[in-house]
Motif scaffolding. Sequence first.
Motif, mmCIF file in Angstrom:
data_model
loop_
_atom_site.group_PDB
_atom_site.id
_atom_site.type_symbol
_atom_site.label_atom_id
_atom_site.label_comp_id
_atom_site.label_asym_id
_atom_site.label_seq_id
_atom_site.Cartn_x
_atom_site.Cartn_y
_atom_site.Cartn_z
ATOM 1 N N PHE A 23 0.832 -1.196 0.000
ATOM 2 C CA PHE A 23 0.000 0.000 0.000
ATOM 3 C C PHE A 23 0.871 1.252 0.000
ATOM 4 O O PHE A 23 0.579 2.244 -0.666
ATOM 5 N N GLY A 24 1.968 1.203 0.743
ATOM 6 C CA GLY A 24 2.845 2.364 0.839
ATOM 7 C C GLY A 24 3.498 2.731 -0.478
ATOM 8 O O GLY A 24 3.769 3.911 -0.737
ATOM 9 N N ASP A 25 3.759 1.736 -1.332
ATOM 10 C CA ASP A 25 4.368 2.023 -2.632
ATOM 11 C C ASP A 25 3.469 2.902 -3.491
ATOM 12 O O ASP A 25 3.949 3.757 -4.247
ATOM 13 N N THR A 26 2.161 2.702 -3.407
ATOM 14 C CA THR A 26 1.246 3.527 -4.200
ATOM 15 C C THR A 26 1.311 4.980 -3.750
ATOM 16 O O THR A 26 1.307 5.900 -4.580
ATOM 17 N N TYR A 27 1.372 5.203 -2.449
ATOM 18 C CA TYR A 27 1.451 6.572 -1.936
ATOM 19 C C TYR A 27 2.785 7.220 -2.291
ATOM 20 O O TYR A 27 2.856 8.433 -2.516
ATOM 21 N N PHE A 28 3.851 6.424 -2.355
ATOM 22 C CA PHE A 28 5.150 6.972 -2.745
ATOM 23 C C PHE A 28 5.097 7.525 -4.165
ATOM 24 O O PHE A 28 5.614 8.614 -4.444
ATOM 25 N N ARG A 29 4.472 6.805 -5.072
ATOM 26 C CA ARG A 29 4.472 7.210 -6.477
ATOM 27 C C ARG A 29 3.507 8.356 -6.749
ATOM 28 O O ARG A 29 3.645 9.049 -7.754
ATOM 29 N N VAL A 30 2.556 8.554 -5.851
ATOM 30 C CA VAL A 30 1.599 9.651 -6.041
ATOM 31 C C VAL A 30 1.963 10.865 -5.200
ATOM 32 O O VAL A 30 1.904 12.002 -5.678
ATOM 33 N N TYR A 31 2.370 10.644 -3.941
ATOM 34 C CA TYR A 31 2.588 11.762 -3.018
ATOM 35 C C TYR A 31 4.017 11.905 -2.515
ATOM 36 O O TYR A 31 4.347 12.923 -1.911
ATOM 37 N N GLY A 32 4.872 10.898 -2.704
ATOM 38 C CA GLY A 32 6.255 11.053 -2.294
ATOM 39 C C GLY A 32 6.656 10.173 -1.128
ATOM 40 O O GLY A 32 5.843 9.442 -0.554
ATOM 41 N N PRO A 33 7.941 10.248 -0.726
ATOM 42 C CA PRO A 33 8.482 9.322 0.286
ATOM 43 C C PRO A 33 7.883 9.485 1.672
ATOM 44 O O PRO A 33 7.718 8.503 2.390
ATOM 45 N N PHE A 34 7.569 10.720 2.098
ATOM 46 C CA PHE A 34 7.022 10.892 3.443
ATOM 47 C C PHE A 34 5.689 10.160 3.585
ATOM 48 O O PHE A 34 5.428 9.504 4.600
ATOM 49 N N ALA A 35 4.841 10.279 2.569
ATOM 50 C CA ALA A 35 3.545 9.601 2.607
ATOM 51 C C ALA A 35 3.741 8.090 2.665
ATOM 52 O O ALA A 35 3.006 7.381 3.365
ATOM 53 N N ILE A 77 -16.451 13.710 -5.620
ATOM 54 C CA ILE A 77 -17.029 12.501 -5.017
ATOM 55 C C ILE A 77 -16.013 11.825 -4.105
ATOM 56 O O ILE A 77 -16.332 11.415 -2.977
ATOM 57 N N ASN A 78 -14.785 11.719 -4.575
ATOM 58 C CA ASN A 78 -13.753 11.083 -3.755
ATOM 59 C C ASN A 78 -13.378 11.936 -2.551
ATOM 60 O O ASN A 78 -13.015 11.401 -1.500
ATOM 61 N N THR A 79 -13.473 13.252 -2.696
ATOM 62 C CA THR A 79 -13.212 14.123 -1.547
ATOM 63 C C THR A 79 -14.270 13.924 -0.470
ATOM 64 O O THR A 79 -13.961 13.843 0.729
ATOM 65 N N PHE A 116 -7.995 6.257 3.075
ATOM 66 C CA PHE A 116 -6.739 6.301 2.330
ATOM 67 C C PHE A 116 -6.905 5.991 0.839
ATOM 68 O O PHE A 116 -6.270 6.640 0.001
ATOM 69 N N PRO A 117 -7.723 4.992 0.452
ATOM 70 C CA PRO A 117 -7.912 4.779 -0.995
ATOM 71 C C PRO A 117 -8.505 5.996 -1.702
ATOM 72 O O PRO A 117 -8.104 6.315 -2.830
ATOM 73 N N ALA A 118 -9.457 6.678 -1.058
ATOM 74 C CA ALA A 118 -10.062 7.863 -1.681
ATOM 75 C C ALA A 118 -9.022 8.958 -1.889
ATOM 76 O O ALA A 118 -8.941 9.569 -2.965
ATOM 77 N N PHE A 119 -8.212 9.215 -0.873
ATOM 78 C CA PHE A 119 -7.188 10.250 -0.983
ATOM 79 C C PHE A 119 -6.136 9.869 -2.025
ATOM 80 O O PHE A 119 -5.626 10.727 -2.761
ATOM 81 N N LEU A 120 -5.813 8.589 -2.107
ATOM 82 C CA LEU A 120 -4.862 8.116 -3.107
ATOM 83 C C LEU A 120 -5.382 8.368 -4.520
ATOM 84 O O LEU A 120 -4.642 8.841 -5.395
ATOM 85 N N TYR A 121 -6.660 8.079 -4.742
ATOM 86 C CA TYR A 121 -7.206 8.217 -6.094
ATOM 87 C C TYR A 121 -7.310 9.679 -6.508
ATOM 88 O O TYR A 121 -7.159 10.003 -7.692
ATOM 89 N N ILE A 122 -7.553 10.562 -5.550
ATOM 90 C CA ILE A 122 -7.581 11.993 -5.874
ATOM 91 C C ILE A 122 -6.231 12.422 -6.442
ATOM 92 O O ILE A 122 -6.148 13.070 -7.496
ATOM 93 N N GLY A 123 -5.149 12.056 -5.758
ATOM 94 C CA GLY A 123 -3.819 12.419 -6.243
ATOM 95 C C GLY A 123 -3.468 11.739 -7.548
ATOM 96 O O GLY A 123 -2.847 12.343 -8.437
ATOM 97 N N TYR A 124 -3.867 10.480 -7.692
ATOM 98 C CA TYR A 124 -3.575 9.729 -8.914
ATOM 99 C C TYR A 124 -4.258 10.360 -10.119
ATOM 100 O O TYR A 124 -3.637 10.574 -11.169
#
Length: 599
Positions: A205-217, A556-558, A505-513
């Motif tokens: 799960f963390g890898d998806t956040y890295f590619r969308v939001y960066g290493p801290f996420a 909708i995702n927000t 977390f999935p909703a926030f991930l998809y917004i950035g994606y």
Amino acid sequence: MTTAGIEPVAIPPSYDVEGEIAERPWGLSARVDPSVTFEEYIHWAKIEREQEMEANRLYVEERGPMTVSTVLKNRFSKGVHHENQKKAEAAARVTVQEEVAGSGSDDAVDEKGVIADVSAVSNPNQEEWRVAARALRTASWGTIFYLITTDILGWASTPFVFASVGYGPGVALYIIFGAAAGFSGWILWQVFLGLDSSRYPLLSFGDTYFRVYGPFARHFINVAQSLQQFMTVCVLILGNGVVISQLASEKICFIACMIIFMAVGMAFGSIRSLQRLGWLANASVWLNIVSFIIIMVAASHFGIDYEAITASTLINTIEPVKTFAGPPPDAYQQQAPGFAGQFNGINSMVYSYGGALLFIAFLAEMRHPMDFWKGMLMAQCFICFVYIFFGAFVYSFYGQYAASNIVNVVQPLALQTVSNVLALITAAIACLLYFNIGLKTVYLEIFQEILNFPTITSRKGKLLWYALGPIYWILAFLIAAAVPNLNGISGIVGALLILNFTYTFPAFLYIGYRCQIDAALPGEGFDPVTRVTVRHDSGLKRWTRGFMKNWHVNVINTIYFLGGLVCSGMGSWAAIEGLIAVFGPGGTVASSYGCASPV
């Protein structure tokens, strides 16, 4: 050069000592390479999906019609990619031997004629690397169905939900939350297909956040994921220790009961591939079905253990069984009057669909991840049906006496014992699943990435896996045995983590994606020849443009994201209130250490 008056921003490649464009590293070490851009992930993922479609077509042709014998053979094989890898390695050895024979050099071949160093003769090409990288991806969508069902299905509390909110709200909310959980799974599936490749694999799960939001996420997600899975193992050790103690009529010391369960976990914890867990997950699903059939038979033909109700709920007066279409009156609530009592049921309902945390890990082990939706859809529909049918059926017979752990009120004792045994087995399988994914996350994100341990597929990595497994179980046992009121503390972890991993977390991930994809301008993208990524702008302006292009989807995702936060906050409030009651004045601070069962 400018485009439409905008200064293009080029992200340049790196160069080797001879001035040539350097090849990026591939594989596990490259999946979190900060120099790789979002556009490059997208580029290689598209190629990967095309190759997977062709590989799947060839696989289906080679496999032939599905029969009982082929199903059994596939279950005990190491997977099509493993077989393909062996074929590729054999072909590579023949090629190298021919090259060595032609060159007259013996440096690359030992005295037995075995290749000592393939790289001394030739480097692996892209196809060889792709086959090797996908050698562990063996799970089918059928296996995913069983894994998701094992991960999510928790039907024991469903009658309690109906007892808290009534028939109408219970059915409606189970469908709504089930659809929301399915939507979260669809989000993770789409993100995985868009960003994963053999070159840059997604593993957690963390890898998806890295590619969308960066290493801290990514670090935040990985810490939260590891904590949730570790605490889940702790709770399962404690809970199954209680079950073993009950089965033994409390004649065995409670600590010994937990040690027994821990030892079983250690024995089976050496399984590294989810393909091997597929059989256990399959068995778990059918054992769950048998278990809730037994409870339905007991509910419709036998009485209720009222002592278990009066000892653990607010109900002290035994009255005829009553059921309600809407929320029951306060006199029939088990945990608390008013909204708090109803929310306890809703809280259990939300947690009943928790499991999206592991979806990326499941996808990462699939032979053909584009089929994930089949297993997920079947699993979510099956789970929703079981929750509604079982919960409403048992509530019809037990009414206000449908406890949160329904096995406790089952009569006669023989059926209660059988149900406890089945619950013990299915919980053990779920515990192995969480341990498998949890330790993999810890190994990859901490030991391999930070401490430079060998890869988990290497010989040394396998030995370290076998060594770290018992340590993981022992630590979980120590916390389960030492922390007072672990269930209350885990309630906070569930509200803060399980719920958020499923909905927020999935909703926030998809917004950035979506923002990153929709922000692309003409002329932007990754060039595989020059390995340059071109963007015409960056920053808030780019994110705003990406958000507004499909604003209705992002809005909708927000809303979905904010709704998850609200549920998380309310669940945390309820858990904290419970802990205050336990640890505050008049409460008790019970330690699990000792021979007496704490429950």
